[in-house]
Design a protein around this motif. Structure first.
Motif, PDB file in Angstrom:
ATOM      1  N   ASP A 291       0.834  -1.206   0.000  1.00 25.24           N
ATOM      2  CA  ASP A 291       0.000   0.000   0.000  1.00 25.24           C
ATOM      3  C   ASP A 291       0.868   1.255   0.000  1.00 25.24           C
ATOM      4  O   ASP A 291       0.581   2.229  -0.710  1.00 25.24           O
ATOM      5  CB  ASP A 291      -0.930   0.011   1.216  1.00 25.24           C
ATOM      6  CG  ASP A 291      -2.067  -0.979   1.085  1.00 25.24           C
ATOM      7  OD1 ASP A 291      -2.339  -1.399  -0.059  1.00 25.24           O
ATOM      8  OD2 ASP A 291      -2.675  -1.314   2.122  1.00 25.24           O
ATOM      9  N   ILE A 292       1.928   1.240   0.810  1.00 26.19           N
ATOM     10  CA  ILE A 292       2.829   2.396   0.879  1.00 26.19           C
ATOM     11  C   ILE A 292       3.482   2.640  -0.482  1.00 26.19           C
ATOM     12  O   ILE A 292       3.495   3.779  -0.998  1.00 26.19           O
ATOM     13  CB  ILE A 292       3.915   2.179   1.959  1.00 26.19           C
ATOM     14  CG1 ILE A 292       3.277   2.203   3.352  1.00 26.19           C
ATOM     15  CG2 ILE A 292       5.002   3.245   1.871  1.00 26.19           C
ATOM     16  CD1 ILE A 292       4.213   1.775   4.457  1.00 26.19           C
TER      17      ILE A 292
ATOM     18  N   TRP B 154       3.833  15.458  -0.235  1.00 28.25           N
ATOM     19  CA  TRP B 154       2.428  15.315  -0.623  1.00 28.25           C
ATOM     20  C   TRP B 154       2.019  13.845  -0.659  1.00 28.25           C
ATOM     21  O   TRP B 154       0.924  13.474  -0.210  1.00 28.25           O
ATOM     22  CB  TRP B 154       2.212  15.954  -1.982  1.00 28.25           C
ATOM     23  CG  TRP B 154       0.774  15.883  -2.424  1.00 28.25           C
ATOM     24  CD1 TRP B 154       0.265  15.102  -3.380  1.00 28.25           C
ATOM     25  CD2 TRP B 154      -0.317  16.600  -1.887  1.00 28.25           C
ATOM     26  NE1 TRP B 154      -1.072  15.272  -3.495  1.00 28.25           N
ATOM     27  CE2 TRP B 154      -1.473  16.210  -2.559  1.00 28.25           C
ATOM     28  CE3 TRP B 154      -0.453  17.554  -0.876  1.00 28.25           C
ATOM     29  CZ2 TRP B 154      -2.719  16.724  -2.295  1.00 28.25           C
ATOM     30  CZ3 TRP B 154      -1.701  18.070  -0.615  1.00 28.25           C
ATOM     31  CH2 TRP B 154      -2.809  17.650  -1.312  1.00 28.25           C
ATOM     32  N   GLY B 155       2.883  12.958  -1.126  1.00 28.07           N
ATOM     33  CA  GLY B 155       2.600  11.521  -1.157  1.00 28.07           C
ATOM     34  C   GLY B 155       2.448  10.932   0.230  1.00 28.07           C
ATOM     35  O   GLY B 155       1.568  10.094   0.477  1.00 28.07           O
ATOM     36  N   ILE B 156       3.272  11.383   1.166  1.00 29.28           N
ATOM     37  CA  ILE B 156       3.166  10.887   2.554  1.00 29.28           C
ATOM     38  C   ILE B 156       1.852  11.344   3.176  1.00 29.28           C
ATOM     39  O   ILE B 156       1.166  10.579   3.851  1.00 29.28           O
ATOM     40  CB  ILE B 156       4.383  11.352   3.374  1.00 29.28           C
ATOM     41  CG1 ILE B 156       5.655  10.707   2.814  1.00 29.28           C
ATOM     42  CG2 ILE B 156       4.215  11.002   4.845  1.00 29.28           C
ATOM     43  CD1 ILE B 156       6.928  11.238   3.417  1.00 29.28           C
TER      44      ILE B 156
ATOM     45  N   ARG C 136       2.489   1.684  -3.463  1.00 26.74           N
ATOM     46  CA  ARG C 136       1.510   2.080  -4.460  1.00 26.74           C
ATOM     47  C   ARG C 136       1.137   3.551  -4.312  1.00 26.74           C
ATOM     48  O   ARG C 136       1.061   4.298  -5.286  1.00 26.74           O
ATOM     49  CB  ARG C 136       0.265   1.200  -4.353  1.00 26.74           C
ATOM     50  CG  ARG C 136      -0.704   1.450  -5.498  1.00 26.74           C
ATOM     51  CD  ARG C 136      -1.955   0.630  -5.401  1.00 26.74           C
ATOM     52  NE  ARG C 136      -2.687   1.093  -4.217  1.00 26.74           N
ATOM     53  CZ  ARG C 136      -3.346   0.301  -3.391  1.00 26.74           C
ATOM     54  NH1 ARG C 136      -3.405  -0.987  -3.616  1.00 26.74           N
ATOM     55  NH2 ARG C 136      -3.969   0.773  -2.354  1.00 26.74           N
ATOM     56  N   GLU C 137       0.900   3.957  -3.041  1.00 29.17           N
ATOM     57  CA  GLU C 137       0.534   5.352  -2.814  1.00 29.17           C
ATOM     58  C   GLU C 137       1.683   6.284  -3.184  1.00 29.17           C
ATOM     59  O   GLU C 137       1.465   7.359  -3.744  1.00 29.17           O
ATOM     60  CB  GLU C 137       0.130   5.550  -1.350  1.00 29.17           C
ATOM     61  CG  GLU C 137      -1.154   4.844  -0.954  1.00 29.17           C
ATOM     62  CD  GLU C 137      -2.356   5.396  -1.686  1.00 29.17           C
ATOM     63  OE1 GLU C 137      -2.394   6.600  -1.982  1.00 29.17           O
ATOM     64  OE2 GLU C 137      -3.263   4.600  -1.986  1.00 29.17           O
ATOM     65  N   LEU C 138       2.910   5.887  -2.868  1.00 28.67           N
ATOM     66  CA  LEU C 138       4.052   6.743  -3.197  1.00 28.67           C
ATOM     67  C   LEU C 138       4.234   6.851  -4.711  1.00 28.67           C
ATOM     68  O   LEU C 138       4.545   7.927  -5.236  1.00 28.67           O
ATOM     69  CB  LEU C 138       5.325   6.213  -2.533  1.00 28.67           C
ATOM     70  CG  LEU C 138       5.412   6.404  -1.013  1.00 28.67           C
ATOM     71  CD1 LEU C 138       6.675   5.764  -0.469  1.00 28.67           C
ATOM     72  CD2 LEU C 138       5.357   7.868  -0.643  1.00 28.67           C
ATOM     73  N   ILE C 139       4.057   5.757  -5.411  1.00 29.15           N
ATOM     74  CA  ILE C 139       4.210   5.790  -6.867  1.00 29.15           C
ATOM     75  C   ILE C 139       3.090   6.601  -7.498  1.00 29.15           C
ATOM     76  O   ILE C 139       3.322   7.392  -8.419  1.00 29.15           O
ATOM     77  CB  ILE C 139       4.259   4.355  -7.433  1.00 29.15           C
ATOM     78  CG1 ILE C 139       5.560   3.686  -6.998  1.00 29.15           C
ATOM     79  CG2 ILE C 139       4.125   4.359  -8.939  1.00 29.15           C
ATOM     80  CD1 ILE C 139       5.630   2.217  -7.317  1.00 29.15           C
ATOM     81  N   ASN C 140       1.850   6.451  -6.997  1.00 28.08           N
ATOM     82  CA  ASN C 140       0.714   7.182  -7.569  1.00 28.08           C
ATOM     83  C   ASN C 140       0.813   8.680  -7.307  1.00 28.08           C
ATOM     84  O   ASN C 140       0.446   9.496  -8.152  1.00 28.08           O
ATOM     85  CB  ASN C 140      -0.603   6.663  -7.020  1.00 28.08           C
ATOM     86  CG  ASN C 140      -0.948   5.295  -7.545  1.00 28.08           C
ATOM     87  OD1 ASN C 140      -0.415   4.863  -8.566  1.00 28.08           O
ATOM     88  ND2 ASN C 140      -1.837   4.622  -6.857  1.00 28.08           N
TER      89      ASN C 140
ATOM     90  N   GLN D 170      -3.718   9.943   5.019  1.00 27.46           N
ATOM     91  CA  GLN D 170      -5.157  10.150   4.910  1.00 27.46           C
ATOM     92  C   GLN D 170      -5.866   8.903   4.388  1.00 27.46           C
ATOM     93  O   GLN D 170      -6.934   8.528   4.887  1.00 27.46           O
ATOM     94  CB  GLN D 170      -5.456  11.348   4.007  1.00 27.46           C
ATOM     95  CG  GLN D 170      -5.145  12.665   4.658  1.00 27.46           C
ATOM     96  CD  GLN D 170      -5.449  13.831   3.739  1.00 27.46           C
ATOM     97  OE1 GLN D 170      -5.707  13.655   2.557  1.00 27.46           O
ATOM     98  NE2 GLN D 170      -5.407  15.035   4.295  1.00 27.46           N
ATOM     99  N   MET D 171      -5.285   8.287   3.385  1.00 30.86           N
ATOM    100  CA  MET D 171      -5.910   7.074   2.843  1.00 30.86           C
ATOM    101  C   MET D 171      -5.891   5.939   3.879  1.00 30.86           C
ATOM    102  O   MET D 171      -6.820   5.135   3.937  1.00 30.86           O
ATOM    103  CB  MET D 171      -5.184   6.626   1.562  1.00 30.86           C
ATOM    104  CG  MET D 171      -5.449   7.510   0.377  1.00 30.86           C
ATOM    105  SD  MET D 171      -7.180   7.572  -0.066  1.00 30.86           S
ATOM    106  CE  MET D 171      -7.399   5.972  -0.775  1.00 30.86           C
TER     107      MET D 171
END
Length: 136
Positions: free
Chosen positions: A6-7, A19-21, A9-13, A26-27
């Motif tokens: 999950d980490i 901002w990614g962190i 994926r969120e960082l890549i997206n 939040q997600m």
């Protein structure tokens, strides 16, 4: 392991910046809230189905009790009937009563062991100073 994916994926997206962190945090909160909401919904469904089942069982039990009470009323009326001695249903009623209604009995002789009652055998001397040989 799943959290790591999950980490990543969120960082890549969202990019590898601050901002990614922030978006990941939040997600993560949103997913935890969604998981608890789903868990509560499942337990509520289980509780509702259990309540419905219990209500149906209670209704069945009440109906069964009514039928049994009517059946016992019929049996008592049959026993009070003046033709009960020659009635063909008499053996059925007697078998039913013998099977389900046990008549209380006295203690067996083994359970009375050690207790002597005054009228057990009056011919045997009971070592009492009475000239009859019988207890008072």
């Amino acid at each position: 392991m799943e959290q790591l994916f999950d980490i990543l994926r969120e960082l890549i997206n969202n990019g590898f910046g601050i901002w990614g962190i922030i978006m990941f945090v939040q997600m993560r909160k949103y997913k935890k809230a969604q998981l608890t909401h789903d868990t509560v919904a499942v337990y509520q469904k289980i509780a509702e189905s259990n309540n419905e089942t219990l209500l149906q069982q209670n209704e069945k039990i009440i109906l069964l009790e009514e039928k049994v009470s009517r059946f016992l009323a019929v049996i008592t009326r049959m026993e009070e009937c003046k033709h009960y001695v020659v009635c063909p249903a008499r053996p059925v009623v007697q078998d039913y009563k013998r099977k389900y209604f046990h008549v209380p009995t006295r203690q067996s002789r083994l359970e009375q062991k050690g207790q002597r009652y005054p009228r057990d055998n009056p011919d045997i001397d009971s070592r009492i100073d009475n000239p009859d040989g019988r207890p008072p």
